[in-house]
Enzyme design. Structure first.
Site, PDB file in Angstrom:
ATOM      1  N   CYS A 106       0.789  -1.053  -0.024  1.00  0.00           N
ATOM      2  CA  CYS A 106      -0.039   0.031  -0.084  1.00  0.00           C
ATOM      3  C   CYS A 106       0.907   1.219   0.072  1.00  0.00           C
ATOM      4  O   CYS A 106       1.953   1.139   0.300  1.00  0.00           O
ATOM      5  CB  CYS A 106      -0.787   0.063   0.983  1.00  0.00           C
ATOM      6  N   CYS A 147      -0.033   4.200   1.706  1.00  0.00           N
ATOM      7  CA  CYS A 147      -0.549   5.169   2.831  1.00  0.00           C
ATOM      8  C   CYS A 147       0.662   5.368   3.928  1.00  0.00           C
ATOM      9  O   CYS A 147       0.610   6.380   4.650  1.00  0.00           O
ATOM     10  CB  CYS A 147      -1.741   4.670   3.543  1.00  0.00           C
ATOM     11  N   CYS A 182      -4.182   5.948   0.166  1.00  0.00           N
ATOM     12  CA  CYS A 182      -3.451   4.417  -0.197  1.00  0.00           C
ATOM     13  C   CYS A 182      -3.223   4.687  -1.811  1.00  0.00           C
ATOM     14  O   CYS A 182      -2.492   3.795  -2.160  1.00  0.00           O
ATOM     15  CB  CYS A 182      -4.408   3.556   0.198  1.00  0.00           C
ATOM     16  N   LYS A 231     -12.269  -5.104   1.890  1.00  0.00           N
ATOM     17  CA  LYS A 231     -11.815  -4.352   2.912  1.00  0.00           C
ATOM     18  C   LYS A 231     -12.711  -3.348   3.162  1.00  0.00           C
ATOM     19  O   LYS A 231     -12.990  -2.368   2.391  1.00  0.00           O
ATOM     20  CB  LYS A 231     -10.578  -3.797   2.459  1.00  0.00           C
ATOM     21  N   ARG A 267      -3.445   3.245  12.752  1.00  0.00           N
ATOM     22  CA  ARG A 267      -2.803   4.413  12.095  1.00  0.00           C
ATOM     23  C   ARG A 267      -1.981   5.053  12.838  1.00  0.00           C
ATOM     24  O   ARG A 267      -0.941   5.859  12.422  1.00  0.00           O
ATOM     25  CB  ARG A 267      -3.939   5.259  11.673  1.00  0.00           C
ATOM     26  N   ARG A 316     -11.193   7.405   3.799  1.00  0.00           N
ATOM     27  CA  ARG A 316     -10.809   6.529   2.881  1.00  0.00           C
ATOM     28  C   ARG A 316     -12.070   6.003   2.214  1.00  0.00           C
ATOM     29  O   ARG A 316     -12.101   4.779   1.626  1.00  0.00           O
ATOM     30  CB  ARG A 316     -10.002   5.237   3.628  1.00  0.00           C
ATOM     31  N   GLU A 355     -16.643  -7.583  -4.959  1.00  0.00           N
ATOM     32  CA  GLU A 355     -15.136  -7.158  -4.572  1.00  0.00           C
ATOM     33  C   GLU A 355     -14.352  -8.459  -5.027  1.00  0.00           C
ATOM     34  O   GLU A 355     -13.361  -8.497  -5.426  1.00  0.00           O
ATOM     35  CB  GLU A 355     -15.052  -6.564  -3.498  1.00  0.00           C
ATOM     36  N   LYS A 400     -11.717  -7.980   5.966  1.00  0.00           N
ATOM     37  CA  LYS A 400     -11.126  -7.046   6.910  1.00  0.00           C
ATOM     38  C   LYS A 400     -12.036  -6.076   7.249  1.00  0.00           C
ATOM     39  O   LYS A 400     -12.691  -5.371   6.420  1.00  0.00           O
ATOM     40  CB  LYS A 400      -9.651  -6.716   6.395  1.00  0.00           C
ATOM     41  N   SER A 402      -6.593  -3.899  14.183  1.00  0.00           N
ATOM     42  CA  SER A 402      -6.045  -3.038  15.549  1.00  0.00           C
ATOM     43  C   SER A 402      -6.993  -3.024  16.555  1.00  0.00           C
ATOM     44  O   SER A 402      -7.101  -3.242  17.605  1.00  0.00           O
ATOM     45  CB  SER A 402      -5.338  -1.972  15.173  1.00  0.00           C
ATOM     46  N   TYR A 457      -2.743  -9.720  15.968  1.00  0.00           N
ATOM     47  CA  TYR A 457      -1.840  -9.327  16.748  1.00  0.00           C
ATOM     48  C   TYR A 457      -1.774 -10.239  18.014  1.00  0.00           C
ATOM     49  O   TYR A 457      -0.454 -10.105  18.718  1.00  0.00           O
ATOM     50  CB  TYR A 457      -1.943  -7.964  17.214  1.00  0.00           C
TER      51      TYR A 457
HETATM   52  C1  PBG Z   1      -3.070  -0.120   4.839  1.00  0.00           C
HETATM   53  C2  PBG Z   1      -3.622  -0.998   5.655  1.00  0.00           C
HETATM   54  C3  PBG Z   1      -4.306  -0.646   6.981  1.00  0.00           C
HETATM   55  C4  PBG Z   1      -4.528  -1.769   7.647  1.00  0.00           C
HETATM   56  C5  PBG Z   1      -3.736  -2.723   7.128  1.00  0.00           C
HETATM   57  N1  PBG Z   1      -3.063  -2.139   6.080  1.00  0.00           N
HETATM   58  C6  PBG Z   1      -4.726   0.598   7.333  1.00  0.00           C
HETATM   59  C7  PBG Z   1      -6.019   1.465   6.680  1.00  0.00           C
HETATM   60  O1  PBG Z   1      -6.383   0.714   5.548  1.00  0.00           O
HETATM   61  O2  PBG Z   1      -6.077   2.429   7.197  1.00  0.00           O
HETATM   62  C8  PBG Z   1      -5.253  -1.985   8.938  1.00  0.00           C
HETATM   63  C9  PBG Z   1      -4.588  -2.854  10.163  1.00  0.00           C
HETATM   64  C10 PBG Z   1      -5.154  -2.818  11.393  1.00  0.00           C
HETATM   65  O3  PBG Z   1      -6.228  -1.939  11.801  1.00  0.00           O
HETATM   66  O4  PBG Z   1      -4.913  -3.611  12.256  1.00  0.00           O
HETATM   67  N2  PBG Z   1      -4.067   0.088   3.929  1.00  0.00           N
HETATM   68 ZN    ZN Z   2      -3.292   2.075   2.742  1.00  0.00          ZN
END
Ligand code: PBG
Ligand code: ZN
Length: 325
Positions: A119, A121, A129, A195, A205, A217, A233, A248, A274, A313
């Site tokens: 990615c 970002c 992204c 996603k 973040r 986003r 998708e 996700k 997260s 995690y």
């Molecule tokens: C990057 C990315 C993100 C996550 C995984 N890859 C952040 C986002 O899309 O804002 C999130 C992972 C997490 O929250 O543990 N695009």
């Molecule tokens: Zn990203």
């Protein structure tokens, strides 16, 4: 009474015998945040994710080594570059932080399956992204080249699998074509196919320093209200050559995991993100829930819903404490 459900719940041995879903060490993938820094031995705690760290490459090697000794099979890497710019140059730089980390990990732990998140970002100054057009829109097609360059440079450094998380249209096809052309036809793509634009990414973040500097986003990640769109998708990514489909977040989207796994015959992964992790950690720190029990219940639920691969995690801790065996 002919049916007595309790008959099969009488002893631990019997419960285990009739258990329908089992969590295995090989199901789990550990995410790591690797920090570009001159200093060594850096383990910077992520405040919003207790127990998670931004690691300098040497600290990453040590941490991963302990996990590998405990049975870790696979990890996914996120990079935190020293410098960001509008085009995310450090994402596809030959000596970018993720590229360095891959080389190091593959050299020390050749059997470890190293996945990379692809990615922009974490590398763009605006934190989006994809590329930002002069009108302030996230431009789709011009981002594809850079994402493909990133994937190729990860594969070149030795990545075992590429996981694009940007949600630009057509990126799986673009990455597949670029990887094939550069001699990486056997490197699989695990796409973040489904996603959502989720508030559960909040703590990440902070960990990856990747919050968007303006807007959100929602013009590329999915609306949490949509289920049928998830199938569109997933289909697009499958048709473009994805080898594994990821959903996700995981826990709040079990219906989506189930739908994707029943509709497609590709392996399904799910990312316990997260926010899911931090909510469990924070409630447990108050003594409001039993941490170990909720941790395992949250993961078994994701597997039961249909995901054979789980990014979490909790992976390192579960393996190191041997809670699965
Ligand atoms: C990057 C990315 C993100 C996550 C995984 N890859 C952040 C986002 O899309 O804002 C999130 C992972 C997490 O929250 O543990 N695009
Ligand atoms: Zn990203």
């Amino acid at each position: 009474m002919l049916y007595r459900g309790r008959r099969l719940r009488k002893s631990a041995a019997l419960r285990e015998m009739v258990r329908e879903t089992k969590l295995l060490p090989e199901d789990l993938v550990m995410p790591y945040f690797v920090l570009e820094t001159e200093r060594s031995n850096v383990r910077h705690p992520v405040a919003s994710m207790p127990g998670q760290f931004q690691l300098s490459p040497d600290a990453l090697e040590e941490t991963v080594g302990a996990a590998v000794d405990a049975g870790l099979r696979s990890c996914i890497l996120f990079g935190i570059p020293e410098k960001k710019d509008p085009v995310g140059s450090m994402a596809y730089a030959e000596n970018g932080i993720v590229q360095q980390a891959i080389r190091r990990l593959k050299k020390c732990f050749p059997l470890l399956h190293v996945i990379t998140d692809v990615c922009l970002c974490e590398y763009t100054s605006h934190g989006h992204c994809g590329l930002v057009s002069p009108e302030g829109e996230i431009h789709n097609d011009s981002s594809l080249r850079l994402l493909a360059d990133t994937a190729v440079s990860h594969a070149g450094a030795g990545a075992d699998m590429i996981a694009p998380s940007d949600m630009m249209d057509g990126r799986v096809g673009a990455l597949r074509a670029a990887l094939d052309e550069k001699g990486f036809a056997s490197v699989p793509i695990m796409s973040y196919a489904v996603k959502y634009a989720s508030a559960y990414y909040g703590p990440f973040r902070e960990a990856a320093g990747s919050a968007p500097q303006f807007g959100d986003r929602k013009s590329y990640q999915m609306d949490p209200a949509n289920r049928r769109e998830a199938l569109r998708e997933a289909r697009a990514d499958a048709e473009e050559g994805a080898d594994i489909l990821m959903v996700k977040p995981a826990g709040p989207y079990l219906d989506i995991i189930r739908g994707v796994s029943e509709t497609f015959d590709l392996p399904v992964a799910a990312y316990q993100v997260s926010g899911e992790y931090s909510m469990i950690m924070s409630a447990a720190s108050h003594g409001w829930i039993d941490r170990d029990a909720v941790m395992l219940e949250s993961l078994i639920s994701v597997k039961r819903a249909g995901a054979g691969i789980i990014l979490s995690y909790f992976t390192q801790e579960i393996l190191q404490r041997g809670i699965l065996s």
